[in-house]
Design an enzyme around this catalytic site. Structure first.
Site, PDB file in Angstrom:
ATOM      1  N   ALA A 210       0.268 -18.327  -3.435  1.00 25.10           N
ATOM      2  CA  ALA A 210       1.037 -18.992  -4.497  1.00 25.10           C
ATOM      3  C   ALA A 210       2.532 -18.640  -4.428  1.00 25.10           C
ATOM      4  O   ALA A 210       2.873 -17.506  -4.091  1.00 25.10           O
ATOM      5  CB  ALA A 210       0.478 -18.571  -5.858  1.00 25.10           C
ATOM      6  N   GLY A 212       2.967 -21.466  -2.663  1.00 27.40           N
ATOM      7  CA  GLY A 212       2.525 -22.336  -1.567  1.00 27.40           C
ATOM      8  C   GLY A 212       3.540 -22.570  -0.458  1.00 27.40           C
ATOM      9  O   GLY A 212       3.357 -23.468   0.358  1.00 27.40           O
ATOM     10  N   LYS A 295       5.549  -5.595   3.726  1.00 26.96           N
ATOM     11  CA  LYS A 295       6.674  -5.172   2.883  1.00 26.96           C
ATOM     12  C   LYS A 295       6.920  -3.691   3.173  1.00 26.96           C
ATOM     13  O   LYS A 295       6.004  -2.869   3.028  1.00 26.96           O
ATOM     14  CB  LYS A 295       6.344  -5.352   1.394  1.00 26.96           C
TER      15      LYS A 295
HETATM   16  C1  LIG Z   1       5.400 -13.150  -2.165  1.00 24.05           C
HETATM   17  S1  LIG Z   1       4.189 -14.037  -3.014  1.00 24.05           S
HETATM   18  C2  LIG Z   1       3.650 -15.198  -1.824  1.00 24.05           C
HETATM   19  C3  LIG Z   1       4.594 -16.319  -1.625  1.00 24.05           C
HETATM   20  C4  LIG Z   1       4.026 -17.391  -0.736  1.00 24.05           C
HETATM   21  N1  LIG Z   1       3.851 -16.918   0.630  1.00 24.05           N
HETATM   22  C5  LIG Z   1       4.928 -18.593  -0.703  1.00 24.05           C
HETATM   23  O1  LIG Z   1       5.519 -18.859   0.344  1.00 24.05           O
HETATM   24  O2  LIG Z   1       5.026 -19.298  -1.708  1.00 24.05           O
HETATM   25  C6  LIG Z   1       2.857 -12.922  -3.071  1.00 24.05           C
HETATM   26  C7  LIG Z   1       1.600 -13.501  -3.666  1.00 24.05           C
HETATM   27  O3  LIG Z   1       0.536 -12.615  -3.363  1.00 24.05           O
HETATM   28  C8  LIG Z   1      -0.395 -12.693  -4.409  1.00 24.05           C
HETATM   29  N2  LIG Z   1      -1.273 -11.511  -4.340  1.00 24.05           N
HETATM   30  C9  LIG Z   1      -0.941 -10.208  -4.463  1.00 24.05           C
HETATM   31  N3  LIG Z   1      -2.042  -9.437  -4.326  1.00 24.05           N
HETATM   32  C10 LIG Z   1      -3.069 -10.285  -4.088  1.00 24.05           C
HETATM   33  C11 LIG Z   1      -4.449 -10.098  -3.856  1.00 24.05           C
HETATM   34  N4  LIG Z   1      -5.000  -8.888  -3.833  1.00 24.05           N
HETATM   35  N5  LIG Z   1      -5.217 -11.193  -3.634  1.00 24.05           N
HETATM   36  C12 LIG Z   1      -4.683 -12.432  -3.642  1.00 24.05           C
HETATM   37  N6  LIG Z   1      -3.372 -12.661  -3.866  1.00 24.05           N
HETATM   38  C13 LIG Z   1      -2.577 -11.606  -4.089  1.00 24.05           C
HETATM   39  C14 LIG Z   1       0.459 -12.775  -5.665  1.00 24.05           C
HETATM   40  O4  LIG Z   1      -0.275 -13.368  -6.725  1.00 24.05           O
HETATM   41  C15 LIG Z   1       1.629 -13.638  -5.184  1.00 24.05           C
HETATM   42  O5  LIG Z   1       1.432 -14.990  -5.539  1.00 24.05           O
END
Ligand SMILES: C[S@@+](CC[C@H](N)C(=O)[O-])C[C@H]1O[C@@H](n2cnc3c(N)ncnc32)[C@H](O)[C@@H]1O
Length: 345
Positions: A210, A212, A295
Site C-alpha cells: 500500500a 501501490g 531500510k
Molecule cells: C513504504 S510503504 C510501501 C510503499 C509501497 N511500496 C508503494 O510504492 O506505494 C510500507 C508498507 O508496508 C506495510 N507493512 C509494514 N509491515 C507489514 C507487514 N508485516 N505485513 C504487511 N505489510 C506491512 C505498511 O502497511 C506500509 O503500507
C-alpha cells in the site's frame, strides 16, 4: 599519482569509503579512502590502478559512479589546458563533466556547463572523443581550481552522469516510491532481457504494497500482482483486474502456488528481519526473482548491509542453488538500499 574518484549520496561517504577499502582488501590491494569536505565524494589512493581493473559498478553498493583519474590544480584562466594535460591523451566515447551530488557540489553546476563546449572542442580536435570507444572520459570539479580528470570503462560504470538515473514520477502512480522500483528494474535487469523476465501474465507478490507504487510498475508491465498489506491499495490499480489485495502479514504469508515469478517487498522493518524473509523466499524457491528494499539503521550501515547480504547468500548456498545477488544504494533510495536476487536453479 592516480586516484579512484567515487561518487555517493551525500551523508553516505563513510559507507562508500568503508566499502571500497573492504573490496580492495578482498583483492589484497592496499587502498586508503579519504572523504572530501564537499560531500558526496570519496577519493581512494594506493593500489588503485590494479583495483580499477577488477572494479565493476554493479559490485559496489554505496558507489554511484567511479573513474580512475588524476588530481589537478587548475589555473582559472585556462582550465581547459590543465584538464587536457591531466587526461594525458586518454580517449573516450563521451565526456561527463560532473560535480558531487551535495549542496556545495551543486554550486559548481555553472562552471561544469561553461567549460563543456570549449573542452569538448579541444578533445575533438585532439581526436580524444571517438565513437564506440570502450572508455568514457570524466572531469569532476571540487572547486574552481581543484578537479579530477580520468576515464572508466563504460561497461563497468553507470551509464548516466554522477550515476544518477533521473526518472519522472508517472502522474497516475499512487506514490513516489514507484520510482524506487522503476530504477531498480532498470538497474538490475538488462533491457534486452525484460521480454523474458518481466512478461505479461507473470505472477508477482508485493509485500507491504500500500498504496501501490511498486504494484503500479508491475501492473504496467502486464504482470498479475498479489498485493499484501493491511492498508488500502489505489482504486485504479484494483480496477485494472490485475491486482488481488490480501490483508495479511507479509512475514507469514505464503503463496498458494510456488514459485511466483517475482517477489517485491518494501515493508518498513528491521533490515535483518526483511533479509531473513528474502532468504526464505529465495532458498525455498517461493520466487524466481526478487527486489527488496532494506531500510538501514542510522549507524553501522555498511556493516549491517554486509550482514544482511551474508544471510541471503548463506541460505542460497546451503541449498546448493545458483543465484545472482546484488545490492545498490539507488538514487531514489534514501536511508535504504535495494537488493536483487535471481535464483537460477
Ligand atoms: C513504504 S510503504 C510501501 C510503499 C509501497 N511500496 C508503494 O510504492 O506505494 C510500507 C508498507 O508496508 C506495510 N507493512 C509494514 N509491515 C507489514 C507487514 N508485516 N505485513 C504487511 N505489510 C506491512 C505498511 O502497511 C506500509 O503500507
Amino acid at each position: 599519482m592516480s586516484v579512484l574518484v567515487l561518487y555517493c549520496r551525500a551523508g553516505f561517504e563513510n559507507e562508500c569509503a568503508a566499502e571500497i577499502e573492504a573490496v580492495a582488501d578482498a583483492w589484497k590491494f592496499s587502498v586508503q579512502a579519504e572523504i572530501l569536505d564537499i560531500g558526496g565524494l570519496v577519493i581512494a589512493e594506493g593500489d588503485v590502478a590494479r583495483l580499477a581493473r577488477e572494479l565493476d559498478i554493479m559490485s559496489l553498493v554505496f558507489t554511484r559512479q567511479w573513474f580512475l583519474g588524476e588530481q589537478l590544480t587548475l589555473d582559472p584562466k585556462n582550465r581547459v589546458q590543465g584538464i587536457l594535460e591531466g587526461l594525458g591523451g586518454q580517449k573516450g566515447e563521451t565526456l561527463f563533466i560532473e560535480s558531487p551530488d551535495s549542496e556545495q557540489g551543486k554550486e559548481l553546476a555553472g562552471l561544469c556547463r561553461a567549460i563543456r563546449a570549449p573542452l569538448e572542442q579541444a578533445l575533438k580536435k585532439n581526436k580524444q572523443l571517438q565513437a564506440e570507444h570502450d572508455y568514457r572520459l570524466h572531469v569532476c570539479f571540487v572547486d574552481g581550481t581543484l578537479a579530477y580528470a580520468g576515464a572508466v570503462r563504460r561497461d563497468r560504470s553507470h551509464p548516466e552522469p554522477m550515476g544518477i538515473l533521473r526518472l519522472r514520477s508517472p502522474k497516475d502512480a499512487p506514490s513516489r516510491s514507484t520510482l524506487k522500483l522503476e530504477e531498480a528494474l532498470q538497474t538490475f535487469i538488462p533491457r534486452d532481457e525484460w521480454p523474458n523476465r518481466l512478461k505479461p501474465k507473470m505472477r508477482c507478490v508485493d509485500l507491504g504494497a500500500a498504496p501501490g507504487g511498486w504494484t503500479y510498475q508491475m501492473v504496467h508491465l502486464g504482470l498479475n500482482v498479489t498485493a499484501i498489506d493491511n492498508g488500502p491499495i489505489d482504486k485504479k490499480l484494483m480496477d485494472s483486474g490485475q491486482v488481488k489485495h490480501l490483508k495479511a502479514d507479509g512475514f507469514t504469508y505464503k503463496p498458494e502456488r510456488t514459485p511466483v515469478d517475482w517477489l517485491i517487498c518494501d515493508m518498513v522493518e528491521k533490515p535483518m528481519r526483511v533479509a531473513q524473509l528474502l532468504a526464505k523466499w529465495a532458498s525455498l524457491r517461493w520466487c524466481n526473482e526478487a527486489i527488496v528494499n532494506l531500510k538501514l539503521p542510522m549507524k553501522k550501515r555498511f556493516e549491517e548491509t554486509e550482514r544482511c547480504m551474508d544471510v541471503i547468500a548463506d541460505a542460497l548456498e546451503k541449498k546448493n542453488l545458483d543465484y545472482e545477488l546484488r545490492a545498490k544504494h539507488l538514487y531514489h533510495d534514501r536511508e535504504e538500499i535495494t537488493v536483487h536476487v535471481r535464483v537460477l536453479g
